[in-house]
Design an enzyme around this catalytic site. Structure first.
Site, PDB file in Angstrom:
ATOM      1  CG  HIS A   1      -1.764  -1.133   1.454  1.00  0.00           C
ATOM      2  ND1 HIS A   1      -2.953  -1.321   0.788  1.00  0.00           N
ATOM      3  CD2 HIS A   1      -1.637  -2.208   2.280  1.00  0.00           C
ATOM      4  CE1 HIS A   1      -3.523  -2.446   1.196  1.00  0.00           C
ATOM      5  NE2 HIS A   1      -2.741  -3.003   2.105  1.00  0.00           N
TER       6      HIS A   1
HETATM    7  C1  BDR Z   1      -3.132   0.640   5.356  1.00  0.00           C
HETATM    8  O1  BDR Z   1      -3.306   0.090   6.656  1.00  0.00           O
HETATM    9  C2  BDR Z   1      -2.097  -0.391   7.153  1.00  0.00           C
HETATM   10  O2  BDR Z   1      -2.251  -1.674   7.639  1.00  0.00           O
HETATM   11  C3  BDR Z   1      -1.081  -0.280   6.054  1.00  0.00           C
HETATM   12  O3  BDR Z   1       0.180   0.108   6.585  1.00  0.00           O
HETATM   13  C4  BDR Z   1      -1.641   0.763   5.131  1.00  0.00           C
HETATM   14  O4  BDR Z   1      -1.219   2.059   5.510  1.00  0.00           O
HETATM   15  C5  BDR Z   1      -3.860  -0.230   4.360  1.00  0.00           C
HETATM   16  O5  BDR Z   1      -5.216  -0.281   4.639  1.00  0.00           O
END
Ligand code: BDR
Ligand code: CA
Length: 313
Positions: free
Chosen positions: A242
């Protein structure tokens, strides 16, 4: 080369860690500081993890600040089920020796923005928006210094990952997200619609492992760990990476496509709390407030990551 001044606000998190590595490896970006927030794991761990990553990258002089330890008006929800107990589970690195700065992250963000020329700082939130919203609420004048906020958060077509309706970063502190989305600052979001196309397939992870460096080994091992949850959940070839999409966008915006649309944050409904209600199809007359990305060139994104991370030790 003209560099862009950025502040990374983060809750590492293996994918946050890769985002920090990418930023530190990129000469187009000048990381003014890293501000930790509670999110994937509590603040005591996220601030420590941020320092672990800076030391791994060979940038121990980076200023790391600890910020808010709980959302603006809710109890913290964490994601150890994804990131492990430390937030950076997988291979363990030694405790960092570089210092944590004394100043509170929110005070530092305010002070730094107030001292900066107009439109000269880009904020890069990679976790819940608590630090950023608190700074904007306490000192609305800092908007003058903000060139853009580029954040990872939200979803439209992919809907949710922590609940059926909401993405984690927005869900954890929806009141903070609402403040940021309504701030009137130039805003770009990398929602799940994009990040779920940035999958860590075998060959992409092998490219990290084959670098033959500590950074390459750690990145491969962190993504291996992070993968196990999402592969099982989505039945996909790899896990979404992400947060590095935010940094990649600053370096190569052409890798991404999206729409400038209205996005509102749900803060009332128990059922859809933290939902990013994105007017993708333009069915309302609400004013656009966000460049909401929808797609990326995934091969180009991973090629950029491999190229830049290979320059670190
Ligand atoms: C987001 O949530 C976290 O678990 C990850 O680091 C990312 O920023 C994804 O939904
Ligand atoms: Ca994150």
């Amino acid at each position: 080369m003209a560099t862009r001044n950025i502040i990374i606000d983060t809750d590492p998190g293996q994918d946050d860690a890769v985002a920090i590595l990418l930023a530190l490896a990129s000469p187009e970006l000048n990381v003014l500081g890293i501000t930790a927030v509670a999110g994937n794991v509590p603040l005591s761990l996220t601030q420590k993890n941020a320092r672990i990553v800076c030391e791994l990258a060979g940038f121990p002089e980076t200023k790391v600040f600890a910020g808010c330890e709980a959302p603006m008006s809710r109890t913290l929800v964490t994601a150890e089920h994804v990131h492990g107990k430390t937030g950076l589970d997988g291979p363990q690195l030694d405790a960092p020796t570089m210092p944590l700065q004394d100043q509170h992250a929110v005070d530092w963000i305010i002070e730094t923005c107030r001292a900066a020329p107009a439109q000269s700082i880009t904020l890069c939130p990679l976790g819940p928006l608590t630090n950023i919203a608190t700074a904007l609420t306490r000192a609305p004048d800092i908007k003058d210094a903000i060139q853009e906020i580029v954040l990872m958060g939200g979803a439209y077509f992919e809907v949710g990952n922590i609940t059926p309706a909401a993405e984690f970063n927005i869900y954890v502190d929806p009141e903070a997200a609402k403040i940021v989305f309504e701030a009137g600052v130039s805003l770009t979001a990398m929602p799940l619609d994009v990040t779920h196309k940035a999958l860590t397939t075998q060959s992409r992870v092998d490219a990290f492992r084959n670098m033959g460096t500590k950074v390459g080994d750690m990145t491969a091992a962190w993504t291996d760990f992070f993968e196990r949850f999402d592969k099982e959940k989505y039945g996909s070839a790899g896990a979404p990476l992400h947060d590095p999409t935010v940094i990649a966008y600053l370096i190569k915006p052409d890798l991404f496509t999206g729409r400038h649309i209205n996005v509102e944050i749900e803060t009332q409904s128990e059922l859809t709390l933290g939902m990013t209600v994105a007017d993708w199809w333009g069915v309302t007359d609400r004013t656009p407030n966000c460049m909401f990305m929808g797609d990326l060139d995934a091969d180009g994104f991973f090629a950029l990551l491999a190229e830049r991370l290979a320059t670190l030790g």
